[in-house]
Write a protein that holds these residues in place. Structure first.
Motif, mmCIF file in Angstrom:
data_model
loop_
_atom_site.group_PDB
_atom_site.id
_atom_site.type_symbol
_atom_site.label_atom_id
_atom_site.label_comp_id
_atom_site.label_asym_id
_atom_site.label_seq_id
_atom_site.Cartn_x
_atom_site.Cartn_y
_atom_site.Cartn_z
ATOM 1 N N SER A 1 14.177 -0.415 -25.825
ATOM 2 C CA SER A 1 12.971 0.496 -26.473
ATOM 3 C C SER A 1 13.763 1.561 -27.277
ATOM 4 N N PRO B 1 4.199 0.290 -14.430
ATOM 5 C CA PRO B 1 3.496 1.097 -15.563
ATOM 6 C C PRO B 1 2.793 2.089 -15.473
ATOM 7 N N SER B 2 2.609 3.228 -16.196
ATOM 8 C CA SER B 2 1.559 4.344 -16.055
ATOM 9 C C SER B 2 0.384 4.004 -16.990
ATOM 10 N N CYS C 1 17.509 -2.179 -21.454
ATOM 11 C CA CYS C 1 16.245 -1.645 -22.065
ATOM 12 C C CYS C 1 16.876 -1.182 -23.636
ATOM 13 N N LYS D 1 1.991 3.031 -25.177
ATOM 14 C CA LYS D 1 3.251 3.457 -24.664
ATOM 15 C C LYS D 1 3.976 2.016 -24.430
ATOM 16 N N LEU D 2 5.160 1.857 -25.001
ATOM 17 C CA LEU D 2 5.937 0.622 -24.825
ATOM 18 C C LEU D 2 7.248 0.810 -24.294
ATOM 19 N N ASN D 3 7.786 0.169 -22.920
ATOM 20 C CA ASN D 3 8.942 -0.040 -22.568
ATOM 21 C C ASN D 3 9.268 -1.453 -22.991
ATOM 22 N N GLU E 1 0.455 2.235 -20.610
ATOM 23 C CA GLU E 1 1.732 1.832 -20.662
ATOM 24 C C GLU E 1 1.872 0.605 -20.638
ATOM 25 N N THR E 2 2.765 -0.133 -21.283
ATOM 26 C CA THR E 2 3.042 -1.737 -21.556
ATOM 27 C C THR E 2 4.597 -1.853 -21.000
ATOM 28 N N HIS E 3 5.142 -2.518 -20.192
ATOM 29 C CA HIS E 3 6.334 -3.258 -20.070
ATOM 30 C C HIS E 3 6.339 -4.428 -20.624
ATOM 31 N N TYR F 1 8.302 -5.051 -9.289
ATOM 32 C CA TYR F 1 7.248 -3.898 -9.174
ATOM 33 C C TYR F 1 6.549 -3.799 -7.551
ATOM 34 N N THR G 1 1.010 -4.641 -17.355
ATOM 35 C CA THR G 1 0.445 -3.541 -17.278
ATOM 36 C C THR G 1 -0.343 -3.526 -15.855
#
Length: 330
Positions: free
Chosen positions: A309, A34-35, A307, A293-295, A38-40, A96, A148
């Motif tokens: 989102s 994640p950037s 996915c 920002k969420l994915n 950003e949260t996955h 990851y 995160t």
């Protein structure tokens, strides 16, 4: 984006899955980190995991201590949920590590002094782990894991059908701040009041988990979740219209030593049946307030990742508790 090594949607595909699972069991889809901001989120619906063969594989992902803990649980459904929660954490984190495919069982986890699970970086140096933070939450019908980089995270999920045995206001007076009780008391419709109570509880739970302290160390009545109206520009390029939104924040922290206002929230519906709240520490390198920002992915690890989102399976909450959140779809 739909990753699927093995589909189990039909009888034919399930037969193929059973024959081929042993060969594919070491595979899991790798993910980019994640950037910033950003949260996955990865979630699993326990009722969708019916294969005993798959559950046996999940058991083999666990550490010896985790495996022993799961096997001690006598009630079958509770045991299954405990297994899926641990397997979801290990399979998610392993996505990851991009340098090489890592055995999820090799991941070393620990708990902080308040019981929050986290990666044990000190004893995992040989694995070259990225600076991931994660948190897990589960209800009887949905389990979610948030991820995160660097930023501490808390996540909580609650079924929308959750029953409150006691009178809601009387119950809230035991745990919530005076401001939150006032907000709930102003809602005349019993069902709407119950729904807003659940949303508020979910946000408060996510907050204390992000702090890494939990309810016992940071009681719910020591802080207030505030909904502040704001103007948010349309996400469409070139559009100058604005829509009403609510930025969720923490106010009235009575216990300043154990509270933090340097956090940002997101509140959403998952799978049409659950509320999910996410709280992460803000990145102080950014000026002003940026939306999280969420994915979001629905997953059955080693079988299917989807996915969701920007779909009806992952919707930001509107109205009373709308979050300042931006979904991206990949």
């Amino acid at each position: 984006m739909l990753f699927s090594y093995l589909r189990a949607n039909t009888t034919t595909n399930m037969d193929f899955f059973q024959r081929s699972f042993a060969a594919a069991a070491s595979l899991i889809v790798p993910m980019q980190l994640p950037s910033k901001m950003e949260t996955h989120i990865w979630y699993i619906v326990p009722d969708e995991v019916k294969s005993k063969h798959l559950q046996k594989h999940y058991l083999n992902l666990l550490s010896p201590n985790e495996k022993e803990s799961v096997m001690k649980i006598q009630e079958e459904e509770l045991q299954k949920r405990a297994l899926l929660a641990r397997a979801l954490v290990r399979s998610t984190i392993s996505r990851y590590v991009t340098q090489f495919q890592i055995d999820p069982q090799a991941l070393k986890l620990k708990k902080n002094m308040f019981g929050k699970p986290e990666l044990d970086f000190q004893n995992s140096r040989e694995l070259c782990l990225p600076p991931l933070q994660f948190n897990i939450s589960h209800s009887s019908s949905l389990i979610a894991c948030g991820v995160t980089v660097h930023s501490p995270i808390g996540i909580d999920v609650e079924a929308k059908t959750r029953k409150i045995k006691n009178n809601i206001i009387a119950f809230a007076k035991r745990f919530f701040s005076p401001n939150e009780i006032e907000v709930l008391s102003a809602i005349s419709d019993p069902e709407s009041q119950r729904q807003e109570f659940i949303k508020l509880w979910t946000l408060k739970e996510a907050y204390v988990k992000a702090l890494g302290r939990g309810f016992s160390a940071t009681p719910f009545n020591t802080f207030t979740i505030q909904f502040n109206k704001t103007a948010r520009s349309s996400c469409l390029p070139g559009c100058k219209t604005y829509e009403e939104a609510y930025e969720i924040s923490v106010e009235s922290c009575d216990d300043l030593e154990n509270c933090s206002r340097n956090v940002t929230f997101a509140l959403m519906e998952l799978s049409g049946s659950h509320y999910a709240a996410v709280c992460v520490e803000k990145d102080t390198s950014f000026r002003g307030s940026l939306p999280m920002k969420l994915n979001v992915w629905r997953t059955i690890p080693y079988v299917e990742d989807e996915c969701v989102s920007g779909t009806e399976a992952a919707l930001p909450i509107n109205g009373f508790a709308q979050a300042n959140v931006n979904f991206s779809k990949t």
